[in-house]
Write an enzyme that holds these catalytic residues in place. Structure first.
Site, short mmCIF file in Angstrom:
data_model
loop_
_atom_site.label_atom_id
_atom_site.label_comp_id
_atom_site.label_asym_id
_atom_site.label_seq_id
_atom_site.Cartn_x
_atom_site.Cartn_y
_atom_site.Cartn_z
N ASP A 300 0.85 -1.20 0.00
CA ASP A 300 0.00 0.00 0.00
C ASP A 300 0.88 1.24 0.00
O ASP A 300 0.57 2.24 -0.67
CB ASP A 300 -0.89 0.04 1.24
CG ASP A 300 -1.67 -1.24 1.43
OD1 ASP A 300 -1.88 -1.95 0.43
OD2 ASP A 300 -2.04 -1.53 2.59
C1 26A Z 1 -11.80 -7.01 1.22
N1 26A Z 1 -10.55 -7.15 1.94
C2 26A Z 1 -10.15 -8.48 2.24
C3 26A Z 1 -9.80 -6.04 2.31
C4 26A Z 1 -8.58 -6.11 3.02
C5 26A Z 1 -7.88 -4.92 3.26
N2 26A Z 1 -8.31 -3.73 2.83
C6 26A Z 1 -9.47 -3.72 2.16
N3 26A Z 1 -10.21 -4.81 1.90
N4 26A Z 1 -7.86 -7.12 3.58
C7 26A Z 1 -6.77 -6.58 4.14
N5 26A Z 1 -6.78 -5.24 3.95
C8 26A Z 1 -5.81 -4.25 4.40
O1 26A Z 1 -4.59 -4.46 3.77
C9 26A Z 1 -3.65 -3.70 4.50
C10 26A Z 1 -2.26 -4.20 4.24
O2 26A Z 1 -1.96 -4.18 2.91
C11 26A Z 1 -5.52 -4.29 5.87
O3 26A Z 1 -6.43 -3.50 6.59
C12 26A Z 1 -4.08 -3.75 5.95
O4 26A Z 1 -4.03 -2.45 6.50
#
Ligand code: 26A
Length: 345
Positions: A300
């Site tokens: 990210d």
């Molecule tokens: C729909 N899903 C599975 C998700 C996520 C996500 N953010 C949005 N939608 N699953 C994990 N994360 C985020 O990825 C970040 C790390 O790359 C987590 O909240 C974490 O901050």
């Protein structure tokens, strides 16, 4: 830096609170988690959050992939450059997210769901791996109407970043931004987010790709895309070149595909339909292992730094370098965060 006040960059996805703790093989096994993965929570995962808090000294950290990216982009830009939208609950967790965004200078335009709580992501750290298990809750309640209600923000911006994770939630909202970008010659960024997105949300990814000017992902996500499309290759340059040359609605600009590979070089393919894509590789700056705090949010942060460079009008290789720079800063922090006082690129 003086404020732009224009919010030229608009980011959309799932606002989540990360509940991040250090775990072990036993904890992963108990919940059937892989050491390095991102999944949607099912019934059997619902006790994980409490267990992380009670037994693993978990910290509550602002998360949600594109929200982390948006904070990262704003980190590189003059005040009031970036706005983030998504859906949360009316609760304390939402306040924690708002506070983190405010501190980062990121403008938040949440929709508040009346019934569902703010989404949570359980993050289990083992060594340099992180396993993420997301209970979307309110984040899953974002609807195209909410985007339409705030359309003036869409019109004000000239660049849109949609986190691929949002394709599990509201494809019409992603497509509305994508179409607006193509129609007005604005710029549309999409991330692949996690292997399960190109794997299980293949059609949704395929719907967005014709509008995508910049596609950002990592090597496992690119390989998941290739497998889902029966490409019969695991070669990252081949996959990147293929993606770059897929059909494109806005033929005024080429498509750039940016694939990070951990500590291996970042691969970039730039192409247009019917042409051979141009390939570049950019080595990652090395960092002492002992300086790494955790790698949650590294991807990210890369996207945030890249976007920061793009919004500043820098050339592509500098955008990649800014992505690598911000990722490197972020992995030295706890969770998907950035160092303060601010460092300059
Ligand atoms: C729909 N899903 C599975 C998700 C996520 C996500 N953010 C949005 N939608 N699953 C994990 N994360 C985020 O990825 C970040 C790390 O790359 C987590 O909240 C974490 O901050």
């Amino acid at each position: 830096m003086s404020s732009t006040g224009k919010f030229e960059l608009l980011c959309l996805e799932n606002p989540l609170l990360d509940i991040q703790g250090t775990g072990d093989e036993k904890l992963l096994q108990k919940y059937g988690l892989k050491p390095n993965d991102a999944i949607l929570a099912e019934k059997q995962h619902m006790d994980l959050y409490q267990e992380l808090m009670e037994k693993h000294d978990a910290k509550l950290i602002a998360g949600g992939a594109a929200q982390n990216t948006a904070r990262g982009a704003q980190y590189c830009l003059p005040p009031d450059s970036v706005i983030y939208i998504g859906c949360v609950g009316k609760d304390e967790h939402a306040k924690t997210l708002e506070k983190a965004n405010k501190e980062a200078g990121l403008k938040t335009c949440y929709r508040y769901d009346e019934e569902q709580p703010t989404g949570r992501c359980g993050v289990v750290i083992t060594g340099h791996n992180r396993s993420m298990c997301t209970d979307l809750a309110a984040a899953n309640c974002y609807k195209i109407e909410h985007l339409k209600e705030n359309w003036e923000l869409v019109e004000q911006a000239n660049t849109y970043f949609v986190g691929g994770y949002h394709l599990t939630v509201c494809v019409p909202a992603a497509l509305a931004l994508a179409e607006e970008a193509a129609k007005k010659n604005k710029t549309f960024f999409l991330s692949l987010s996690a292997p399960f997105i190109p794997q299980f949300f293949k059609d949704q990814v395929d719907q967005c790709l014709p509008y995508t000017d910049y596609l950002i992902g990592n090597e496992t996500e690119a390989r998941a895309y290739a497998a889902a499309h029966d490409m019969n290759t695991e070669d990252i340059p081949t996959i990147a070149k293929h993606l770059a040359c897929l059909p494109k609605k806005n033929a005024k600009k080429p498509r750039a595909v940016i694939i990070t590979q951990g500590t291996d070089p970042t691969v970039v393919a730039v192409g247009a339909e019917g042409e051979e894509a141009q390939l570049s590789k950019y080595p990652v700056h090395s960092i002492e292992q002992s300086k790494i705090n955790d790698t949650n949010g590294a991807g990210d942060a890369f996207a945030g730094g890249f976007l920061g460079g793009y919004m500043q009008g820098r050339e592509l290789k500098t955008c990649v370098d800014m992505g690598q720079w911000l990722a490197q800063l972020s992995i030295q922090e706890l969770g998907p965060s950035y160092p303060y006082p601010k460092q300059n690129y």
